[in-house]
Design an enzyme around this catalytic site. Structure first.
Site, PDB file in Angstrom:
ATOM      1  N   ARG A 242       0.846  -1.185   0.000  1.00 49.88           N
ATOM      2  CA  ARG A 242       0.000   0.000   0.000  1.00 49.88           C
ATOM      3  C   ARG A 242       0.889   1.247   0.000  1.00 49.88           C
ATOM      4  O   ARG A 242       1.995   1.226   0.550  1.00 49.88           O
ATOM      5  CB  ARG A 242      -0.909   0.001   1.229  1.00 49.88           C
ATOM      6  N   LYS A 269      -1.882  -2.554   7.715  1.00 51.07           N
ATOM      7  CA  LYS A 269      -3.317  -2.383   7.907  1.00 51.07           C
ATOM      8  C   LYS A 269      -3.916  -3.537   8.691  1.00 51.07           C
ATOM      9  O   LYS A 269      -4.804  -3.344   9.523  1.00 51.07           O
ATOM     10  CB  LYS A 269      -3.992  -2.267   6.534  1.00 51.07           C
ATOM     11  N   HIS A 332      -2.545   3.567  -5.250  1.00 53.17           N
ATOM     12  CA  HIS A 332      -3.076   2.290  -4.773  1.00 53.17           C
ATOM     13  C   HIS A 332      -3.410   1.363  -5.937  1.00 53.17           C
ATOM     14  O   HIS A 332      -3.439   0.136  -5.792  1.00 53.17           O
ATOM     15  CB  HIS A 332      -4.337   2.545  -3.931  1.00 53.17           C
ATOM     16  N   ARG A 335      -1.403  -1.845  -7.010  1.00 59.48           N
ATOM     17  CA  ARG A 335      -1.720  -3.141  -6.393  1.00 59.48           C
ATOM     18  C   ARG A 335      -2.770  -3.880  -7.215  1.00 59.48           C
ATOM     19  O   ARG A 335      -2.680  -5.095  -7.432  1.00 59.48           O
ATOM     20  CB  ARG A 335      -2.217  -2.930  -4.962  1.00 59.48           C
ATOM     21  N   HIS A 359      -3.162  -9.354   1.995  1.00 59.74           N
ATOM     22  CA  HIS A 359      -4.581  -9.441   2.326  1.00 59.74           C
ATOM     23  C   HIS A 359      -4.769 -10.434   3.456  1.00 59.74           C
ATOM     24  O   HIS A 359      -4.087 -11.462   3.520  1.00 59.74           O
ATOM     25  CB  HIS A 359      -5.391  -9.893   1.107  1.00 59.74           C
ATOM     26  N   TYR A 369       0.113 -20.659   8.150  1.00 56.53           N
ATOM     27  CA  TYR A 369       0.529 -21.541   7.072  1.00 56.53           C
ATOM     28  C   TYR A 369       0.928 -20.730   5.843  1.00 56.53           C
ATOM     29  O   TYR A 369       1.980 -20.959   5.232  1.00 56.53           O
ATOM     30  CB  TYR A 369      -0.610 -22.504   6.712  1.00 56.53           C
TER      31      TYR A 369
END
Length: 398
Positions: A242, A269, A332, A335, A359, A369
């Site tokens: 970001r 974030k 942005h 992304r 995310h 994992y």
């Protein structure tokens, strides 16, 4: 004889205080300096006491009699009017100390101790300021849905629909915290769901066509300006972070030997530390920038002071100077471009792409994992992506 307004106005000061009686214990105390104070004389447990009602003319004769009658009703129920008055004062003080603003600041401080990013805390203080000083002073337990709606409508009428939505959500968090800490009984903001205009969802503008993206990369390569902006702009397409995370990059976070940038959780974030594999091209950009700003804290310091990074809107401003409107491309949006083109390539696991974009993945076990399982693939993907960007910039499209 009962008092009249004329008699009260004609009561002149004397050398010593004196009383002018009304009825049922009510009287006016006239002081030498001219002040006229209402008092009620009463007995409780055989002891004579006095209750102050205020001064004339602020308190009229009719109002003084009403207050006297209320005190007599308290006495009829074995309640000392002075004790009741003190209790009311205490409760008012408690309500004032439990104002909406006080509770909101307490919640923000709590979130800060829990590790919420500084930018998020500043956003919450901004929302508190938007609600206004008068609203902030109101006791949190006394605020009604109608009162909150009145404040929110002010912003809605100005077309600030997204800000209005955020204000209602912020207020709801404050009220829920007040309920949890026994300072309110309900969340009036919850009752306003559906009462406000829903803003249209706006997606960050992004270029996802490979040919057009190649043209953008050529424009980035030709951009001239402050070195911090130039190199931040060049690095942006190569990493998937970001804009706020990239602009706050610190040299202490970059390991050149291991080719990795480790972003602490406080800057993320999703409140999770994030490791970013760096391609050869990304390392080359950072190496050049280190020669310019390596003695400072930030990789991309502000032109005004090296103690701060470049500002929030720096990359967007550079894109505008390059001729790209906000409807075409945003900082942005890089992304979105990366996500779209990487997924379209069919070469990479979608979960690896999502992890590269930082995310949040549902479930703590799955998160752990993903942090380890896709690292090798993410390293390969980062290098493939930078090589692909070089091809697009040179005019190719594979």
């Amino acid at each position: 004889m009962a008092l009249t307004d004329t008699a009260i106005r004609n009561a002149r000061p004397k050398a010593k205080p004196y009383k002018v009686a009304d009825s049922q214990g009510l009287y006016l105390l006239v002081n030498p300096r001219g002040s006229k104070l209402w008092r009620v004389k009463y007995r409780i447990d055989g002891v004579e006491r006095k209750l102050a009602l205020g001064s004339y003319p602020e308190i009229t004769l009719a109002e003084a009699r009403t207050a006297r009658d209320a005190a007599r009703r308290q006495l009829a129920h074995a309640v000392d009017p002075n004790a009741a008055k003190r209790q009311a004062r205490i409760e008012a003080s408690v309500r004032a100390s439990n104002s909406f603003a006080t509770v909101a600041e307490e919640l923000i401080e709590k979130k800060g101790r829990e590790g919420i990013a500084q930018a998020t805390l500043e956003k919450q203080r901004w929302l508190l300021k938007l609600l206004g000083t008068d609203f902030g002073k109101r006791p949190v337990a006394d605020i009604t849905p109608q009162e909150l709606l009145h404040e929110l409508r002010k912003h809605e009428r100005r077309g600030r629909l997204e800000a209005t939505k955020q204000l209602r959500s912020f207020a709801s968090r404050v009220f829920r915290y007040a309920v949890a800490t026994a300072r309110a009984e309900r969340d009036p903001a919850q009752l306003l769901l559906g009462a406000l205009t829903t803003p249209r969802v706006k997606h960050f503008a992004a270029i996802t066509d490979p040919v057009e993206f190649g043209a953008l990369l050529r424009a980035v390569e030709d951009y001239q300006g402050d070195p911090s902006v130039m190199y931040a702009l060049k690095l942006t397409p190569h990493v998937f972070q970001r804009p706020g995370e990239l602009r706050q990059m610190e040299w202490a976070e970059v390991n050149f030997e291991k080719a990795v940038w480790i972003i602490p959780e406080g800057k993320m974030k999703m409140r999770q530390p994030h490791s970013v594999p760096l391609s050869r091209q990304a390392l080359a950009i950072l190496t050049e920038m280190r020669q310019l700003s390596g003695s400072g804290r930030y990789a991309f310091p502000s032109v005004r002071t090296r103690a701060r990074p470049i500002s929030d809107n720096t990359i967007n401003a550079a894109l505008r100077r390059m001729g790209y409107s906000k409807e075409q491309m945003t900082a942005h949006g890089f992304r979105t471009s990366a996500s779209s083109l990487l997924n379209e390539s069919g070469k990479w696991n979608p979960d690896a792409i999502e992890r590269a974009l930082a995310h949040m993945v549902a479930g703590s076990v799955r998160r752990i994992y993903n942090q380890s399982a896709y690292w090798r693939e993410r390293v390969e993907m980062a290098q493939w992506w930078s090589d692909y960007l070089d091809e697009l910039r040179e005019g190719g499209n594979r």
